[in-house]
Design a protein around this motif. Structure first.
Motif, mmCIF file in Angstrom:
data_model
loop_
_atom_site.group_PDB
_atom_site.id
_atom_site.type_symbol
_atom_site.label_atom_id
_atom_site.label_comp_id
_atom_site.label_asym_id
_atom_site.label_seq_id
_atom_site.Cartn_x
_atom_site.Cartn_y
_atom_site.Cartn_z
ATOM 1 N N THR A 13 -16.914 26.745 10.493
ATOM 2 C CA THR A 13 -16.490 26.910 9.101
ATOM 3 C C THR A 13 -17.350 27.972 8.422
ATOM 4 N N LYS A 14 -16.797 28.631 7.436
ATOM 5 C CA LYS A 14 -17.515 29.662 6.703
ATOM 6 C C LYS A 14 -18.553 29.029 5.778
ATOM 7 N N VAL A 15 -19.669 29.719 5.580
ATOM 8 C CA VAL A 15 -20.713 29.275 4.653
ATOM 9 C C VAL A 15 -21.134 30.467 3.794
ATOM 10 N N LYS A 16 -21.698 30.192 2.649
ATOM 11 C CA LYS A 16 -22.194 31.262 1.788
ATOM 12 C C LYS A 16 -23.541 31.743 2.304
ATOM 13 N N VAL A 17 -23.651 33.034 2.551
ATOM 14 C CA VAL A 17 -24.908 33.595 3.038
ATOM 15 C C VAL A 17 -25.896 33.666 1.878
ATOM 16 N N ASN A 18 -27.004 32.982 2.034
ATOM 17 C CA ASN A 18 -28.045 32.951 1.016
ATOM 18 C C ASN A 18 -29.389 33.000 1.733
ATOM 19 N N ASN A 19 -29.921 34.214 1.906
ATOM 20 C CA ASN A 19 -31.134 34.382 2.684
ATOM 21 C C ASN A 19 -32.128 35.267 1.940
ATOM 22 N N ILE A 20 -33.228 35.578 2.592
ATOM 23 C CA ILE A 20 -34.250 36.391 1.935
ATOM 24 C C ILE A 20 -33.713 37.771 1.575
ATOM 25 N N GLN A 21 -32.798 38.307 2.406
ATOM 26 C CA GLN A 21 -32.270 39.634 2.130
ATOM 27 C C GLN A 21 -31.361 39.647 0.905
ATOM 28 N N THR A 22 -30.536 38.630 0.744
ATOM 29 C CA THR A 22 -29.691 38.569 -0.452
ATOM 30 C C THR A 22 -30.552 38.441 -1.704
ATOM 31 N N LYS A 23 -31.650 37.690 -1.593
ATOM 32 C CA LYS A 23 -32.540 37.509 -2.745
ATOM 33 C C LYS A 23 -33.228 38.818 -3.128
ATOM 34 N N LYS B 178 -33.909 34.911 15.704
ATOM 35 C CA LYS B 178 -34.073 34.278 14.391
ATOM 36 C C LYS B 178 -33.645 35.215 13.271
ATOM 37 N N ARG B 179 -34.035 36.491 13.396
ATOM 38 C CA ARG B 179 -33.745 37.445 12.339
ATOM 39 C C ARG B 179 -32.243 37.700 12.202
ATOM 40 N N VAL B 180 -31.550 37.801 13.327
ATOM 41 C CA VAL B 180 -30.102 38.001 13.268
ATOM 42 C C VAL B 180 -29.420 36.741 12.742
ATOM 43 N N HIS B 181 -29.901 35.583 13.177
ATOM 44 C CA HIS B 181 -29.363 34.317 12.671
ATOM 45 C C HIS B 181 -29.519 34.236 11.157
ATOM 46 N N GLU B 182 -30.698 34.589 10.651
ATOM 47 C CA GLU B 182 -30.935 34.537 9.219
ATOM 48 C C GLU B 182 -30.095 35.564 8.472
ATOM 49 N N LEU B 183 -29.966 36.756 9.033
ATOM 50 C CA LEU B 183 -29.238 37.833 8.364
ATOM 51 C C LEU B 183 -27.770 37.477 8.140
ATOM 52 N N GLU C 273 -21.476 42.675 2.642
ATOM 53 C CA GLU C 273 -21.334 43.012 4.045
ATOM 54 C C GLU C 273 -21.866 41.890 4.929
ATOM 55 N N MET C 274 -22.996 41.311 4.558
ATOM 56 C CA MET C 274 -23.512 40.172 5.312
ATOM 57 C C MET C 274 -22.520 39.014 5.278
ATOM 58 N N GLN C 275 -21.925 38.788 4.124
ATOM 59 C CA GLN C 275 -20.961 37.693 4.004
ATOM 60 C C GLN C 275 -19.720 37.955 4.841
#
Length: 351
Positions: free
Chosen positions: A310-320, A138-143, A295-297
């Motif tokens: 397809t590419k998506v914008k990474v928007n997770n707890i770490q980016t916040k 889950k954590r890697v998926h979210e990251l 880097e996450m993106q």
């Protein structure tokens, strides 16, 4: 009669060392007892897989697998599948493009883990101890916002046994150091299992910390794979299979090795590697690596492309949390602030 290295051994060794390398494999002929032993080992190390996952592999679809090297099984740390995961590699396999890509994730990367009782901010290598394979997937998926289909768990004790089983490895050490009773001079040298384990584990005396440790581990992998690929020694093959049975667990279905080989062996000839380049941070006097937004993106884009997504914008707890920092930059200011004055969770003696 075995004409070349068995596919399951190649899979096992790749998962075992948990770092990128060139897999040279073939399965030109497997008959009788040897195939039965290979399949028996595969059935032992592969558990808890679903019908859907079998169908995914049967249809030859791209998949991802998170390889976890645990800090147990060696150095008196016990033999159970527990503890922290010192090595994390996200492997993406695309049979249509015939590519296999690995992405190394530093063990000190900050993540948020949601347990039954509370939310913990901790190093990603502690996520397995807090919630098992499901939690760290889950954590890697979210990251990275990338599906993590499977995991492969390997304990450190297998590294030592595997190197001994292939008769040792040869590495080219970039600088001299001592670690856990072993001396490693600069330059090319032969290592037995115990020495290879120390060579792969040392990080505190290395200026690049985990990043150089991954490179040293790669040397061990390539040397071992080269020796196995050239070997026709059936006793050595049996020894490797026995080691795999005792030291690897995965939810990747291995109940049909022939189909797995047929659909995916082409990807093994074109391997690529990458890693998450974090930035330094200090939280509650503990050292962390922070995954920067860009880097996450970047890694998300690469991994999703490798999986045909397809590419998506990474928007997770770490980016916040990164966005809320006012002074931290990872260079001359490493003081990182967590939301609501939260404190980090560090398992005892697992810093």
């Amino acid at each position: 009669m075995i004409k070349s290295v068995q596919f399951i051994i190649a899979i096992y060794e790749y998962l075992f060392f948990s770092i990128v390398g060139i897999l040279i494999v073939a399965i030109l002929g497997i008959f009788g007892y040897e195939y039965q032993k290979i399949q028996s080992t595969a059935n032992t190390i592969s558990t808890n897989h679903s019908l859907a996952s079998r169908q995914q592999l049967k249809q030859g679809k791209p998949f991802s697998i998170l390889v976890l090297g645990t800090d147990v099984g060696a150095l008196g740390r016990g033999t159970s599948y527990a503890g922290n995961t010192d090595t994390l590699e996200l492997i993406t396999v695309n049979p249509k493009k015939q590519t296999l890509t690995t992405t190394a994730i530093p063990r000190d990367t900050l993540v948020r883990v949601e347990t039954k009782n509370k939310v913990e901010y901790t190093k990603i290598n502690a996520a397995y101890a807090l919630g098992g394979p499901r939690e760290i997937k889950k954590r890697v998926h979210e990251l990275l916002d990338v599906p993590v289909d499977y995991y492969a768990l390997v304990n450190m004790g297998g590294l030592e046994k595997t190197v001994d089983a292939v008769g040792g490895v040869t590495v080219n050490n970039p600088f001299a150091f001592k670690y856990e009773g072993h001396t490693y001079p600069k330059g090319k040298q032969y290592l037995n299992g115990s020495e290879a384990l120390g060579y792969s584990r040392m990080r505190y005396d290395d200026p690049d910390n985990d990043y150089s440790r991954q490179k040293r581990g790669q040397q061990v992998l390539l040397s071992a794979l080269t020796k196995v690929n050239k070997s026709k020694n059936i006793m050595q093959m049996n020894s490797l299979l026995d080691t795999a049975k005792d030291n690897v667990r995965t939810d990747l279905p291995l109940d049909d090795l022939m189909t797995l080989y047929k659909n995916y062996h082409g990807a093994l000839s074109n391997t690529q590697s990458d890693h998450l380049q974090g930035k330094n941070a200090t939280i509650d006097n503990f050292s962390f690596q922070i995954a920067p937004n860009r880097e996450m993106q970047r890694l998300s884009d690469n991994a999703r492309q490798a999986l045909g997504l397809t590419k998506v914008k990474v928007n997770n707890i770490q980016t916040k949390i990164n966005d809320m920092q006012t002074n931290w930059n990872g260079y001359n200011n490493v003081n990182y602030v967590l939301p609501n004055d939260a404190q980090v969770y560090i398992p005892v003696n697992k810093v």
